[in-house]
Design a protein around this motif. Structure first.
Motif: not given
Length: 493
Positions: A469-493
């Protein structure tokens, strides 16, 4: 009037005496499965690589160099095209680089560069846009290999690492000296099954290598994929092929060896077989013994690569080419040298995600430069094109490393690298994720599991903090960044 005429003649002579400068040559040296841990420039505790180190001493060492997919064929596809495998169709070990694909070599060739590639290719179709190619068939063989050329396939006698080095030097010597060149020396070594050359077979006899702290990892702090792999040294490394011990309790020789080569081979591996038979090893003792013998063969193969690099650098010096030639050393991915009890690669974890990258660019990159920005093999294509003054293809997804090599630190440089592995060899799970300066976040879609590692507190990645739970806030930001990278690199798989 007389003064004006004289000045005009002077300017005319200056113009004639200073033609446009020829772009630099590029020598791209590439090995297969060469871990950073086996390069002394990266602080290796097990060996020395003076010739590879020289490239970094006279140029730059990239401290944070990563891959898009830790597997031979996808890595080579990404390097040539500057694009992720989901866009090129090169995602699996068995995939083919489609004919007509735009590569940095093709663009440089079209711009007037002489181009050559010798050694491992491993992309199924023959190389395109190379004035000369002589590549190994499929994975290639360590001894007396088959080479594919434009004229067909032929076998040559000798040790593959030595043959590849000689061939690329021969080609450079026969090139048109009035044109810039791209020479790619791509070694098979130190790929499995780690078969040392006749000049290295006796190296490290009696050496005891330090064991990695995680050699006996039990994967307790990880999700199920780490438990279910089949790449453990103790359990999965074979006696016959990997350790060269036959079922008869004697050396298991490569079938391609001639009589003289087999004699040298058997002298080394008969002793290994006899030692193994005398010990009756099980459990951790068996793992430790296998690790030591594995390291001997792996590092013997690395020694031949380092020697080849030294020969090529010496040739460039002798021929007066060094000052006009950019030299690059890299590998298609990292490799496990006993960390987590493993051999092979594939994972987003550090040892396989990281890959060596050293660049010497005389007159541009200062000696002994260490570059800390995060770079990927995705960047090689645009870097080579930028160095050569050739425009990159608009759909390339990397970033030119030229600003970094010039000593600049762009404020908008990437803060994370994206990774996607598909293959499932060694039963390593399909995974995608990203690595930032502090965290590694990975998702295993087939089991719907996640892992999060805090690299500052846990650099060996022994315990996932995804559920902490101590990483909860950071995890949200990291998942958002991962989603952004997948969109940037056009990876839908």
């Amino acid at each position: 009037m007389k003064t004006i005429v004289l000045l005009s003649l002077l300017f005319a002579r200056v113009a004639v005496a200073a033609p446009p400068k020829k772009p630099p040559n590029i020598v791209f040296i590439f090995s297969d499965d060469h871990a950073q841990q086996a390069i002394s420039a990266y602080g290796s505790k097990v060996n020395k690589t003076p010739n590879i180190d020289r490239i970094g001493k006279e140029g730059a060492r990239f401290a944070n160099s990563f891959v898009t997919n830790s597997l031979c064929t996808p890595s080579r596809g990404a390097i040539l095209t500057g694009k992720f495998g989901h866009l090129t169709g090169v995602r699996f070990l068995s995939d083919t680089l489609k004919p007509g694909t735009v590569t940095f070599a093709k663009l440089m060739h079209d711009a007037g560069y002489q181009t050559a590639v010798v050694g491992k290719w491993h992309l199924k179709t023959n190389p395109e846009a190379f004035d000369y190619f002589e590549v190994l068939r499929d994975q290639g063989q360590y001894y007396n290999p088959d080479f594919i050329t434009a004229a067909g396939t032929h076998q040559e006698h000798g040790y593959t690492t030595e043959l590849i080095g000689k061939k690329i030097i021969d080609w450079i010597g026969k090139r048109d000296p009035n044109k810039p060149f791209l020479a790619m020396m791509h070694h098979k070594a130190p790929h499995r099954s780690w078969e040392p050359g006749p000049n290295e077979l006796g190296m490290y006899a009696g050496t005891k290598f330090p064991e990695p702290a995680t050699l006996f990892d039990d994967y307790a702090g990880r999700a199920s994929p780490a438990h279910n792999q089949k790449m453990e040294i103790g359990r999965d490394m074979t006696l016959t092929t990997d350790l060269k011990i036959g079922p008869d309790g004697k050396a298991n020789p490569n079938k391609r060896l001639d009589d003289e080569q087999r004699k040298l081979w058997n002298e080394v591996y008969d002793k290994r077989a006899a030692e193994f038979a005398s010990k009756n090893l099980t459990g951790k003792a068996l793992t430790s013994w296998k690790y030591q013998e594995y390291m001997k063969d792996y590092l013997r193969c690395v020694a031949a690569v380092d020697k080849s690099v030294g020969q090529l650098l010496a040739y460039l010096d002798r021929e007066g080419l060094a000052k006009d030639t950019v030299v690059v050393y890299g590998s298609d991915q990292g490799f496990y040298l006993g960390e987590h009890g493993w051999f092979d690669k594939r994972w987003i974890y550090e040892e396989s995600l990281r890959t060596p990258l050293l660049v010497r660019w005389p007159g541009v990159t200062k000696p002994n430069t260490v570059i800390n920005e995060m770079v990927q093999n995705l960047d090689y294509a645009q870097t080579f094109l930028d160095i050569s003054g050739v425009p990159a293809a608009a759909d390339m997804q990397g970033k030119s490393l030229v600003p970094l090599l010039r000593g600049q630190h762009p404020k908008d440089w990437r803060k994370a690298v994206y990774y996607h592995y598909y293959d499932q060899g060694h039963e390593v799970a399909v995974q995608y994720g990203m690595r930032t300066d502090r965290f590694t976040l990975v998702h295993y879609p087939k089991t719907s599991e996640w892992e999060l590692f805090d690299l500052q507190k846990d650099p060996r990645q022994m315990k996932s903090v995804y559920d902490d739970a101590k990483y909860g806030k950071q995890l949200v930001g990291l998942k958002d960044e991962l989603t952004r990278l997948r969109e940037q690199y056009k990876d839908n798989e």
